[in-house]
Design an enzyme around this catalytic site. Structure first.
Site, PDB file in Angstrom:
ATOM      1  N   HIS A 186     -10.428  -5.936  12.072  1.00 53.43           N
ATOM      2  CA  HIS A 186      -9.585  -7.131  12.028  1.00 53.43           C
ATOM      3  C   HIS A 186     -10.385  -8.421  12.055  1.00 53.43           C
ATOM      4  O   HIS A 186     -10.025  -9.405  11.417  1.00 53.43           O
ATOM      5  CB  HIS A 186      -8.578  -7.098  13.183  1.00 53.43           C
ATOM      6  N   ARG A 291       7.243 -12.594   0.729  1.00 56.86           N
ATOM      7  CA  ARG A 291       7.366 -11.311   1.442  1.00 56.86           C
ATOM      8  C   ARG A 291       8.130 -11.600   2.737  1.00 56.86           C
ATOM      9  O   ARG A 291       7.731 -12.492   3.497  1.00 56.86           O
ATOM     10  CB  ARG A 291       5.980 -10.748   1.767  1.00 56.86           C
ATOM     11  N   ARG A 325      11.741 -11.760  -1.904  1.00 57.10           N
ATOM     12  CA  ARG A 325      11.880 -10.305  -1.970  1.00 57.10           C
ATOM     13  C   ARG A 325      12.648  -9.806  -0.743  1.00 57.10           C
ATOM     14  O   ARG A 325      12.359 -10.235   0.381  1.00 57.10           O
ATOM     15  CB  ARG A 325      10.495  -9.653  -2.009  1.00 57.10           C
ATOM     16  N   GLU A 423       7.133  -1.119  -9.489  1.00 58.10           N
ATOM     17  CA  GLU A 423       6.087  -0.488  -8.676  1.00 58.10           C
ATOM     18  C   GLU A 423       6.033   1.010  -8.915  1.00 58.10           C
ATOM     19  O   GLU A 423       5.040   1.664  -8.633  1.00 58.10           O
ATOM     20  CB  GLU A 423       6.365  -0.753  -7.192  1.00 58.10           C
ATOM     21  N   ASN A 444      -0.071  -3.525  -6.790  1.00 53.37           N
ATOM     22  CA  ASN A 444      -0.680  -2.758  -5.689  1.00 53.37           C
ATOM     23  C   ASN A 444      -0.052  -1.366  -5.631  1.00 53.37           C
ATOM     24  O   ASN A 444      -0.738  -0.350  -5.583  1.00 53.37           O
ATOM     25  CB  ASN A 444      -0.472  -3.460  -4.345  1.00 53.37           C
ATOM     26  N   ASP A 445       1.267  -1.348  -5.647  1.00 52.53           N
ATOM     27  CA  ASP A 445       1.941  -0.051  -5.591  1.00 52.53           C
ATOM     28  C   ASP A 445       1.921   0.658  -6.938  1.00 52.53           C
ATOM     29  O   ASP A 445       1.736   1.868  -7.009  1.00 52.53           O
ATOM     30  CB  ASP A 445       3.386  -0.229  -5.092  1.00 52.53           C
ATOM     31  N   ARG A 455      -3.292   3.256  -1.620  1.00 53.15           N
ATOM     32  CA  ARG A 455      -3.868   1.913  -1.570  1.00 53.15           C
ATOM     33  C   ARG A 455      -4.582   1.645  -0.253  1.00 53.15           C
ATOM     34  O   ARG A 455      -5.360   0.714  -0.147  1.00 53.15           O
ATOM     35  CB  ARG A 455      -2.774   0.858  -1.810  1.00 53.15           C
ATOM     36  N   CYS A 492       2.826  -9.853  -9.506  1.00 54.32           N
ATOM     37  CA  CYS A 492       2.602 -10.491  -8.200  1.00 54.32           C
ATOM     38  C   CYS A 492       1.734  -9.656  -7.264  1.00 54.32           C
ATOM     39  O   CYS A 492       1.610  -9.982  -6.092  1.00 54.32           O
ATOM     40  CB  CYS A 492       3.929 -10.837  -7.536  1.00 54.32           C
TER      41      CYS A 492
END
Ligand code: PEP
Ligand code: MG
Length: 536
Positions: A186, A291, A325, A423, A444-445, A455, A492
């Site tokens: 992190h 998001r 979304r 996706e 990404n998906d 991922r 996106c």
């Protein structure tokens, strides 16, 4: 060429946050805070130290961006979990001192998290070490305040706690070199977000007395006592990077155009309201992805607070579009109390819109808030993880019901344009079957499902290469299918933020890209350079 003085030493580690800094080494005595000096503390002192640690972290949260808040929130929640305090209190009752008891209890959890096969837990072991250190320091009366680094300083440490990173005022001439650590920890994620160059895993570096060093966070190197050639090389690279930054800042505020003059719409991805304060609205043509998972992180918000949240984003955007979304919990975004525990493969399970259908009351509150917000601005609603045409019909039916409920209450509202995330490969191949007003590719998906490569699993990351002919053909198919019915289409996912992949996206025919604000300057430059020779 000058012969390098014998003292120059190069340590190869791993890149964790890009950037280049030359400065004086400042060592952080790790261990001082992980091993409190001698037995200390009663049960009452432990309870107070845990409460104080939570309160310090809460205070820090008020000054952090969304990503960092999530990290600290986990620590605050865990600190108030009786699984930590109760066994420590029991140990103190049998004669153990508070610091030993605290360490013994939390070390068991650290070992469990470190041994986990799940990345989510492994990444969190650093957060547990952070909590251990903070409470031990409070028990020992140590200074756990922010680090005060001089100008041009390289912080050298075994590891660095995320909360200490967050409390420290970093300057543009500061960098970090960690003997241990990992690029996925992190603190590395925070360093990238805060743009503090960082290299990790440099190993057993010993520094005695005054020492200068160069950290190259892109290459993952630490050079101690650099020679003249290395210093000159540093100056050249630094100047080049500075020039690039200036060019990117200038490009960011100009509308995006290809080398042949074609306009490309550049939209922003945001995950929280807080981000907007630092963004110049002039850099974008609207917001392409809000998001909403962070909005739900403290538990589902009610209709009024959701409405206020969406309206504030609309106000920021003015007349430009804002694509919100609906909740995309599940998969890589588990949400306690909402997502389903124990699924064998959460990425292929009840996530995104599937979960919204499974929790219709929650979904309806969000839809009502969105319908009300749509009356106040240029709002569009985007639904994640759509697979089948019937799912869109179901969302439309729920929107109609929510609208009827608002009408019955006499509440102003409007029906927003409805779009889907592409996706799922099946949805990509059958885009013509969906009754929608727009679509946005969630690369990404879409990449992970097309390549059968998770991922969140670094072991298969090389397979998620968007240049794979199968993925390129899929992109082309989506673009052609959208063009055939003049369906507005954007992308996106993270691909839109990667300048090296912009030619691939533009060649496939995409002309609307949505990305984090930090990527806009570099992406607009990549757009301006495409096609190569196009401006001649
Ligand atoms: C995507 O899948 O590309 C996307 C934008 O959604 P998320 O990363 O939030 O799953
Ligand atoms: Mg997605």
């Amino acid at each position: 060429m000058n012969a390098p003085p014998a003292r120059a030493r190069l340590f190869a580690g791993q890149p964790a946050a890009p950037g280049l800094v030359l400065g004086r080494v400042v060592q952080l005595a790790n261990g001082a805070r992980t091993s409190a000096p001698g037995p200390a503390g009663s049960e009452r002192e432990l309870v107070q130290a845990v409460a104080e640690a939570a309160s310090q972290l809460r205070d820090l949260m008020t000054r952090c961006a969304a990503e960092a808040r999530k990290i600290l929130e986990f620590q605050v929640e865990f600190l108030s979990d009786p699984v930590l305090l109760e066994p420590a209190q029991e140990a103190i009752a049998t004669g153990t001192d508070a610091s030993t008891a605290w360490r013994a209890v939390i070390d068991v959890h650290i070992a469990d998290f470190e041994a986990s096969t799940d990345d989510y837990f492994r990444h969190r072991s650093g957060d547990l070490r952070d909590m251990r250190a903070r409470v031990l320091a409070l028990l020992a009366g140590d200074d756990i305040g922010p680090l005060r680094l001089p100008e041009r300083a390289i912080l050298l440490a075994d590891d660095l706690e995320p909360s200490r990173f967050l409390a420290t005022p970093w300057g543009t001439n500061h960098a970090i070199a960690l003997r241990g650590g990992s690029p996925t920890a992190h603190v590395a994620l925070l360093a990238r977000a805060r743009r503090v160059p960082m290299v990790v895993g440099v190993g057993d570096v010993a520094v005695h007395g005054e020492c200068t060093a160069i950290v190259d966070g892109s290459k993952g190197t630490l050079v101690l006592e650099p020679d003249e050639d290395q210093v000159a090389g540093f100056a050249r690279t630094r100047a080049r990077l500075a020039a690039t930054q200036i060019d990117e800042a200038a490009a960011a505020v100009r509308p995006a155009r290809t080398a042949s003059g074609e306009r490309v719409d550049v939209l922003l991805n945001i995950a929280s309201l807080g981000e907007l304060a630092a963004i110049d609205p002039a850099i974008c043509d609207g917001i392409g992805l809000v998001r909403t998972e962070l909005l739900f992180a403290q538990g589902p918000p009610d209709e009024e607070s959701q409405l206020a949240y969406y309206e504030r984003i609309l106000r920021w955007a003015g007349a430009r579009p804002v694509i919100v979304r609906t909740l995309d919990a599940g998969g890589d975004k588990p949400m306690p109390g909402v997502t389903i525990d124990g699924e064998g493969n959460p990425f292929l399970g009840v996530r995104g819109v599937r979960l919204s259908f499974a929790a219709p009351d929650l979904f309806k509150v969000q839809l009502r808030a969105l319908l009300r917000a749509a009356a106040a601005g240029n709002l569009r609603v985007l639904v994640p993880m759509i697979t089948a045409a019937e799912e869109v019909q179901r969302v439309r039916a729920l929107l109609a019901q929510a609208a009827a409920e608002l009408a019955a209450r006499g509440v102003p509202h409007a029906m927003p344009p409805l779009g889907i995330m592409i996706e799922v490969p099946a949805a990509a191949l059958a885009l013509d079957t969906f009754a929608v007003d727009f679509a946005s590719i969630g690369s990404n998906d879409l990449l992970q499902y097309t390549m059968a490569a998770a991922r969140d699993n670094p072991a298969v990351t090389p397979l998620t290469d968007p240049r794979h002919p199968g993925f390129v053909r899929l992109l082309q198919t989506i673009v052609q299918s959208a063009a055939a019915r003049t369906l507005p289409l954007s992308l996106c996912g993270d691909l839109a933020a990667q300048p090296e992949h912009i030619p691939l996206l533009l060649s496939a025919g995409l002309r609307t890209l949505s990305m984090p604000a930090a990527a806009v300057g570099a992406v607009k430059r990549a757009i301006a350079a495409w096609p190569a020779g196009g401006g001649d």
